[in-house]
Each structure stands twice: as C-alpha cells, then as structure tokens.
Design an enzyme around this catalytic site. Structure first.
Site, PDB file in Angstrom:
ATOM      1  N   GLY A  42       0.873  -1.185   0.000  1.00 41.00           N
ATOM      2  CA  GLY A  42       0.000   0.000   0.000  1.00 41.00           C
ATOM      3  C   GLY A  42       0.894   1.214   0.000  1.00 41.00           C
ATOM      4  O   GLY A  42       1.884   1.243  -0.713  1.00 41.00           O
ATOM      5  N   GLU A  43       0.559   2.164   0.821  1.00 42.15           N
ATOM      6  CA  GLU A  43       1.375   3.376   0.919  1.00 42.15           C
ATOM      7  C   GLU A  43       1.884   3.466   2.350  1.00 42.15           C
ATOM      8  O   GLU A  43       1.107   3.701   3.275  1.00 42.15           O
ATOM      9  CB  GLU A  43       0.499   4.582   0.538  1.00 42.15           C
ATOM     10  CG  GLU A  43       1.265   5.828   0.259  1.00 42.15           C
ATOM     11  CD  GLU A  43       2.382   5.651  -0.773  1.00 42.15           C
ATOM     12  OE1 GLU A  43       2.154   5.055  -1.844  1.00 42.15           O
ATOM     13  OE2 GLU A  43       3.506   6.100  -0.472  1.00 42.15           O
ATOM     14  N   SER A  44       3.191   3.239   2.509  1.00 36.58           N
ATOM     15  CA  SER A  44       3.737   3.109   3.864  1.00 36.58           C
ATOM     16  C   SER A  44       3.541   4.361   4.713  1.00 36.58           C
ATOM     17  O   SER A  44       3.301   4.262   5.914  1.00 36.58           O
ATOM     18  CB  SER A  44       5.220   2.740   3.794  1.00 36.58           C
ATOM     19  OG  SER A  44       5.919   3.687   3.019  1.00 36.58           O
ATOM     20  N   CYS A 104       6.194  -5.338   0.511  1.00 43.04           N
ATOM     21  CA  CYS A 104       6.320  -4.024  -0.124  1.00 43.04           C
ATOM     22  C   CYS A 104       6.241  -2.897   0.910  1.00 43.04           C
ATOM     23  O   CYS A 104       7.169  -2.699   1.678  1.00 43.04           O
ATOM     24  CB  CYS A 104       5.280  -3.901  -1.234  1.00 43.04           C
ATOM     25  SG  CYS A 104       5.730  -2.694  -2.474  1.00 43.04           S
ATOM     26  N   ARG A 141       5.778  -0.180  -7.661  1.00 41.88           N
ATOM     27  CA  ARG A 141       6.443   0.953  -6.986  1.00 41.88           C
ATOM     28  C   ARG A 141       7.187   0.447  -5.756  1.00 41.88           C
ATOM     29  O   ARG A 141       7.028   0.934  -4.639  1.00 41.88           O
ATOM     30  CB  ARG A 141       5.426   2.035  -6.625  1.00 41.88           C
ATOM     31  CG  ARG A 141       4.743   2.650  -7.844  1.00 41.88           C
ATOM     32  CD  ARG A 141       3.845   3.806  -7.489  1.00 41.88           C
ATOM     33  NE  ARG A 141       4.619   4.886  -6.889  1.00 41.88           N
ATOM     34  CZ  ARG A 141       4.359   5.424  -5.703  1.00 41.88           C
ATOM     35  NH1 ARG A 141       3.347   4.983  -4.978  1.00 41.88           N
ATOM     36  NH2 ARG A 141       5.098   6.397  -5.239  1.00 41.88           N
ATOM     37  N   HIS A 196       5.115  -8.572  -4.336  1.00 46.86           N
ATOM     38  CA  HIS A 196       3.784  -8.962  -3.859  1.00 46.86           C
ATOM     39  C   HIS A 196       3.516 -10.428  -4.208  1.00 46.86           C
ATOM     40  O   HIS A 196       2.960 -10.707  -5.274  1.00 46.86           O
ATOM     41  CB  HIS A 196       2.707  -8.115  -4.554  1.00 46.86           C
ATOM     42  CG  HIS A 196       2.691  -6.693  -4.124  1.00 46.86           C
ATOM     43  ND1 HIS A 196       1.861  -6.211  -3.142  1.00 46.86           N
ATOM     44  CD2 HIS A 196       3.402  -5.637  -4.560  1.00 46.86           C
ATOM     45  CE1 HIS A 196       2.057  -4.925  -2.978  1.00 46.86           C
ATOM     46  NE2 HIS A 196       2.990  -4.541  -3.828  1.00 46.86           N
ATOM     47  N   GLU A 212       1.264 -12.208  -3.083  1.00 38.64           N
ATOM     48  CA  GLU A 212      -0.188 -12.427  -3.063  1.00 38.64           C
ATOM     49  C   GLU A 212      -0.827 -12.111  -4.420  1.00 38.64           C
ATOM     50  O   GLU A 212      -1.989 -12.419  -4.641  1.00 38.64           O
ATOM     51  CB  GLU A 212      -0.841 -11.601  -1.934  1.00 38.64           C
ATOM     52  CG  GLU A 212      -1.003 -10.118  -2.185  1.00 38.64           C
ATOM     53  CD  GLU A 212       0.288  -9.313  -2.027  1.00 38.64           C
ATOM     54  OE1 GLU A 212       1.357  -9.903  -1.834  1.00 38.64           O
ATOM     55  OE2 GLU A 212       0.205  -8.069  -2.117  1.00 38.64           O
TER      56      GLU A 212
END
Ligand code: GLN
Length: 191
Positions: free
Chosen positions: A47-49, A79, A134, A169, A171
């Site tokens: 996601g967005e850390s 990630c 990303r 990822h 998953e």
C-alpha cells in the site's frame, strides 16, 4: 492457526484471498480491540507506507503491534509492509516499527520501472514469480537478518528471526509458496 492482517489501507484483500486458497483462518486488524483475539502471525500488506504509518498511530495500533513484534509474533511485510519494519529508509521516509535490521530504499526502481514482473530464486523455494509495484528494495542487511532473494544484485526478500519481508507482492502471483513459508514460521513459533 489464525493470521491477523493489517487492514487499514492497501492490498489486504489479496492476502485474504491467498490465505483462503491455503485454507488458513484470518481476520482484519483495524482497531485495538481486534488485537484481543489470539493470533499466530501478522501480515503487513502493500500500500502506501506513509499513510499506513499515520493510520497506525491515529488508530492506536502502533504501540501494541510493535510490542507484539518485539515479543516474537511472526510478521510478514510485503512491499510497504517491508518499509514499516525496516530500521532505516535511506532515501525518503522515516522508520515505523523499526524492528528489522534492514536498510530499505523506497520507490527504488524509479518511475519507468515502477511496476514489473520477474522470476527469481527464493531461498528454499526454488524459482518463484514476483510482482513489483512501486517497490522498495533492501540496500543492506545486518544483525541476524539474512537474504532470501535478490534480483540483479538488489535484495528483494529477507528474514530476521520471525520477521519476513518481500519487496514484491507474492499475493498477486497466484503462487502460495511464500505464504506457506510464512505459515511454517508461525507454526514453528507456536509449537
Ligand atoms: N511505494 C509504496 C511506499 O512507499 C509501496 C508500494 C507498494 O506497497 N506496492 O509505501
């Protein structure tokens, strides 16, 4: 065995679906009372850390989760989840849980190569598919951390004790082997 998945932001649904294919019980962690249920492992999704870090603090999840990780709860960060565990982010960002002896580079592949798929050897699992979005990579490991996979000299998976991280990822690949590797860690810790 039951796995808690941090579900405040990002790609938690994909981890749920993968654990379903492995017939492993899971539940979402969204607020402190979710931590009252016993569980054997924690997944920190992509996601967005920076957003996840802020939400962890805002929702009062940071401290209890950090304590659990330090106490040895098995944790798997993918990630952005890798960035949450790293002791240092060398380019752009401050550490979150700060529990793993790895230095990470955020958005490390630049815009052009922001997302790509690859195949590479993963320690003990053979060659597996990897999807990068990303993604960060690990610049160096220290302490008891050891490298599990690299691509072109860049470290993309590592483990330290009961902490496991992948820059990619797993998953999103339909290949459950890295999750099975994590579930084995959880089982070992449990018994
Ligand atoms: N670029 C994101 C970050 O810095 C990570 C991307 C991902 O989790 N797919 O947090």
């Amino acid at each position: 065995m039951r796995i808690g998945i941090l579900a405040v932001q990002g790609a938690f649904r994909e981890h749920e679906m993968l654990l379903d294919t492995l017939q492993t019980e899971h539940f979402q962690i969204r607020q402190p009372k979710d931590l009252d249920r016993p569980f054997d492992g924690l997944i920190l999704p992509g996601g967005e850390s920076t957003v996840m870090k802020k939400l962890l603090h805002d929702l009062d999840l940071f401290e209890p989760l950090q304590k659990m990780i330090i106490a040895g709860l098995p944790v798997f960060g993918t990630c952005a989840g890798l960035l949450l565990l790293a002791e240092e982010i060398t380019n752009n960002g401050s550490p979150c849980f700060h529990t793993m002896s790895i230095k990470a580079v955020r958005n490390a592949y630049g815009r052009q190569l922001g997302s790509f798929a690859a195949e590479a050897a993963f320690d003990g699992l053979g060659v597996i598919p990897m999807v990068f979005i990303r993604a960060p990579y690990i610049e160096s490991v220290s302490g008891h951390a050891r490298i599990l996979a690299s691509i072109d000299g860049k470290i993309v998976a590592a483990r330290e004790g009961y902490q496991l991280v992948t820059a990619f990822h797993p998953e999103l690949t339909g290949n459950g082997s890295v999750h099975r590797y994590f579930l084995d860690m959880c089982q070992k810790r449990k018994s």
